[in-house]
Design an enzyme around this catalytic site. Sequence first.
Site, PDB file in Angstrom:
ATOM      1  N   HIS A  84       0.830  -1.211   0.000  1.00 36.44           N
ATOM      2  CA  HIS A  84       0.000   0.000   0.000  1.00 36.44           C
ATOM      3  C   HIS A  84       0.864   1.260   0.000  1.00 36.44           C
ATOM      4  CE1 HIS A  84      -4.206   1.583   1.153  1.00 36.44           C
ATOM      5  NE2 HIS A  84      -3.509   2.578   0.634  1.00 36.44           N
ATOM      6  N   HIS A  86       1.513   5.085  -1.907  1.00 38.13           N
ATOM      7  CA  HIS A  86       1.122   6.166  -2.815  1.00 38.13           C
ATOM      8  C   HIS A  86       2.391   6.847  -3.304  1.00 38.13           C
ATOM      9  CE1 HIS A  86      -3.190   5.979  -1.819  1.00 38.13           C
ATOM     10  NE2 HIS A  86      -2.765   5.658  -0.606  1.00 38.13           N
ATOM     11  N   ARG A  88       2.425   8.874  -5.977  1.00 36.66           N
ATOM     12  CA  ARG A  88       2.009  10.197  -6.474  1.00 36.66           C
ATOM     13  C   ARG A  88       2.375  10.476  -7.923  1.00 36.66           C
ATOM     14  NH1 ARG A  88      -1.541  10.386  -2.540  1.00 36.66           N
ATOM     15  NH2 ARG A  88      -0.722  10.986  -0.509  1.00 36.66           N
ATOM     16  N   ASN A 118      -4.456   6.008  -7.298  1.00 38.46           N
ATOM     17  CA  ASN A 118      -5.183   7.293  -7.201  1.00 38.46           C
ATOM     18  C   ASN A 118      -4.263   8.469  -7.521  1.00 38.46           C
ATOM     19  OD1 ASN A 118      -3.726   7.000  -4.822  1.00 38.46           O
ATOM     20  ND2 ASN A 118      -5.170   8.188  -3.603  1.00 38.46           N
ATOM     21  N   HIS A 203     -11.122   0.439   0.133  1.00 38.24           N
ATOM     22  CA  HIS A 203     -11.022   1.552   1.080  1.00 38.24           C
ATOM     23  C   HIS A 203     -12.436   1.713   1.616  1.00 38.24           C
ATOM     24  CE1 HIS A 203     -10.061   5.919   2.133  1.00 38.24           C
ATOM     25  NE2 HIS A 203     -11.380   5.885   2.177  1.00 38.24           N
ATOM     26  N   ASN A 302      -6.616   9.226   6.661  1.00 41.68           N
ATOM     27  CA  ASN A 302      -7.915   8.648   6.363  1.00 41.68           C
ATOM     28  C   ASN A 302      -7.726   7.195   5.949  1.00 41.68           C
ATOM     29  OD1 ASN A 302     -10.638   8.402   5.897  1.00 41.68           O
ATOM     30  ND2 ASN A 302     -10.540   9.203   3.814  1.00 41.68           N
ATOM     31  N   ASP A 329       0.374   2.335   3.916  1.00 43.05           N
ATOM     32  CA  ASP A 329      -0.420   3.436   3.359  1.00 43.05           C
ATOM     33  C   ASP A 329       0.460   4.701   3.272  1.00 43.05           C
ATOM     34  OD1 ASP A 329      -2.434   4.952   2.301  1.00 43.05           O
ATOM     35  OD2 ASP A 329      -3.674   4.987   4.108  1.00 43.05           O
ATOM     36  N   PHE A 347      -5.122  14.407   4.068  1.00 39.67           N
ATOM     37  CA  PHE A 347      -4.991  13.198   4.884  1.00 39.67           C
ATOM     38  C   PHE A 347      -3.721  12.441   4.502  1.00 39.67           C
ATOM     39  CE2 PHE A 347      -9.698  13.695   4.595  1.00 39.67           C
ATOM     40  CZ  PHE A 347     -10.030  13.619   5.941  1.00 39.67           C
TER      41      PHE A 347
END
Lengths: 463, 315
Positions: A84, A86, A88, A118, A203, A302, A329, A347
Site C-alpha cells: 500500500h 502512494h 504520487r 489514485n 477503502h 484517512n 499506506d 490526509f
Amino acid sequence: MNTDSNPSAPAARHWYRGGLVAAPGTREPQPLDLLVEDGVIVAAEADLVAAGAVPAGSAAGDPAGIEVIDCAGCILLPGLFDVHVHAREPGREDKETIATAGEAAINGGVTGMVLMPNTTPAIDNGGLVQAVMDIARSRCRIPVWTSGCITKERAGRELAGIAGMKAQGVVFLTDDGSPVENPRVLRRAMEYARDFGLFTASHCETMELSGAGAMNEGPTSFRLGVPGVPAISEEICLDRDIRLAQYTGTHVHIQHVTTARGMNTIRRFKEDGVSVSCEVAPHHLMFCDEDVGDFDTHYKMNPPLRTREDNEALLQGLIDGVFDVIATDHAPHTRYEKALDFVSAPFGITGLDTALVSLFDRFIRHGHLGWDVLVTRYADEPRRLLGFEPVRLAAGERAELVVFDPRRTTRFSEDFMRSKSINTPFLNHELQGRVTRVVFGRELLLDRMDAGLDHGGDGGGRP
Amino acid sequence: MTPRKDLLDIESLTDGEIRHLLEAAVPFKALFSKSVKKVNDLAGRTVLTLFYEPSTRTRSSFEIAANRLSADVTHFQVATSAVAKGESVLDTVDTLQAMKTDYIIVRHQASGIPNLIARHTSASVLNAGDGAHAHPTQALLDGFTVRETLGEDLTGKRVVIVGDWLHSRVARSTAQLFRRMGLQVGVLGPATLIPRGLPGWLHPLASWDDLLSWQPEVIYLLRVQLERQQEQFFPSVGEYHRVYGLTEQRLRQVRDAGLWVMHPGPVNRGVELTDSVLAYERSLINRQVENGIAVRMAALAWLRPGTPFRGRLPH
C-alpha cells in the site's frame, strides 16, 4: 530494475557472520550464518565454519576471498514487502515519485511494493499501467507493481479497463482513497475481475457518514471542535464489501482497518470461510485520536486514528493472525500542505522510511510483538497475497535480505528520509533500531553497517 | 501574573490565570461609569482585527476594548466570501508581521486557525472564535457575568447550557470555564446537536422538565446557528422552539424559580427564546455585552507579544 553492473556492488562472496535470523515459527530470532555468492545464498547454517561451508580461520575475510559482514547482534530478515504505497506519479511529483518512493522503501528495508492508482490521472487503463511500470523498471532499484482502479477515474460509475490493465501486469484493483459508493458497481467489478484473476481491495468508508469529517469522532474531536468521522462509516462499508465478495464468490482485501469492531467483523467472516484478507497500518497500531493534540496535521489520515482501545485490539489482532499483512499506506504530502490548518490539510503520512524501525521501537523490543509476526505479516504474506513465493533466507535462494541492528538508533531527520516528503509524526524523533544493510541479489541497495553510531549516516548504495 | 503571548482557548489557561483575568476586568468595568473611559495600557501598540467570518458584535467589542486601552486599532479587510484556508491565512499573517502588528484578533470558520497563526507570528493572537473549537473571551465574559451575579463562591451551583452544542464554540469554551469556576454544567438539546465524546463532567438532561427539576441557577441559551446547518438536525424551527426553546410558559416557571437567563447573542426570537425573555428582569444578556468589553480589555492588557520571531516554516 537496474541489473547492470554496479560500481558499488559487493565482492563476489559475502559471509554474513554471527547474525540472528527472523523467521516465521520462531518468536526469537535464531543464529544464522549466510554465505552469498554472486547474489545467491549458497549456504545458510547456524555456524558456517562448523558446517564446513567456509574454512576455519577465514574470519578476517581472506584468504578464501570471502568478505565478512559482521552481523553479531544484528537481525537478518527477508526484504519486506509493502502492498500500500502512494507514489504520487503521475501528477504530484512534487510530493513523491516512483523513484523516490523506491528509495524510501529501501531506506526502511522494503524490497518490493505495490503502488496505489489514485494518481492524476488515475491509473484506470492498460496504457497508464504500462507507463507506470516502465518508470518503475527504469528508475527503481527494487521490483515495483501497481494496482489499478476499479472504476474509471475512480468516479465509482463505470468499470475501468480491467482486461487492459491485467495485460500490463496490474496485481489487484482498488479505488483507494475512496470507496466504490454504489454497491451494484462494486458487485459488477468483483464479478468481472474474477475471470481475469484479479481481486478488489476496499477503502472502506460510507461517505454520507464521513461527511466533512477530519478525524475520529470522539472526545478529541469534541474538544477541538473538528468534524468527526464515526467508526461506523468504515465498519458499515467493510461489512458491505465482504458480503458482496461472499455473494459473488470473489476475494476481497480490506485496506487499512482501524477499529476493533471492524476487525472482529473480518474475523467472523474468515471463520465462516469467506475469502477475505486485510491489512493494518503501523500508525493505526501506535497512535490514537488523542495524539492529534493541538491540531497536529501529522496525525491526520484517512481512515483516521481511532482510540487507545482500538490500538490495543488491532495489535492483538495482528498477533492472532486476523490481519494478513502490515502495509504502511505511505502517503506523502508537501510541507506546505501539511502546514495548513487541520481541517484543510490533506490526509496521510509517509511510512516507508519509518515502518520497520517504529514497529521495532514501539513493539518488538518491548516483547509486545515477535519478529516472526513481523516477517510473516510484512514480508511473507504480502507476497502470498499477490501469488508470489515468500523470500527465504536459505541455500539456493536469491539474496533478498535486510540487516537490522537493534542496538543502534535512527533519527528520522529530514536528511535521513528518502521520501520526497517528510510528513511523519517521527520527523526529528530518534527511535531504537536501524536498518544497516539491504541486499537484492547482486546489488547492495543500502549499506550503513560501518557508519558508526552517528545519525543519518549513509555509506552509499544510492545511485 | 506572568503574561502569555496568546489567548487561544480556555483549556490552556491555569486556574490562577483565569482568576487573574476575571479580577483584572473589574476595574476596567468600573471605568465605564466614568466620563473618561480610557486608560493608557496599550498606548503606542497596534491591534488588528482579522475576521474571516462576518461579525459586528464581537468585532466592535474588541475594537472598543482596544480603543479604551489607547491602542491603535485597525481592521484588516479580508474576503469573507471565499473560503480562506490556512495557506492564504499564513500569507496574510506574513503581511501583518511585516506591518509590526502587536496584537491580532482573529475569527475564522475553521477550527485551529488561531493556533496556526499563533505559531507563525510574534504578535499576540486572541482567538475571537474559530469553527466549533473555542471562543475564550466569550467564556470569560460569561464567567465574569456569573461571578458578578452569583458571587465568588460558585461551588456546587448549577448552570444548564441549552441548544446546539455540535456547532458551538461558545458551548465548549463557556462550559469549560464554568466548570473551572466550580459550577456544575448541565446539557440540554436535541440529540442530533449534542456531539459524541462529551466529557463526563457534563450532566446530560433530557427535557425542560428535567432541567427545572435539576434546579440550576442559570439557564444559558445557545444561538441556533441556522446558517451553519447544511442538513436537517430537527424537523422545524417551530418544533425546536416548542421542545427546546424558552417559551412563554417556561418563562413563567423560570421567573417563579428566580433563574437567570444568558445568551451569547444575537438572539433568534421565536427559536431559542420568546420575545419577552429580553424584558425579563433576570435576563443577563445586555450585561454580558457590557462585560465583554471589560474582559477583552483585561485580556489585551495581560497578553505580551513575543520578541524574537523565528519565521514561518520554510517551503
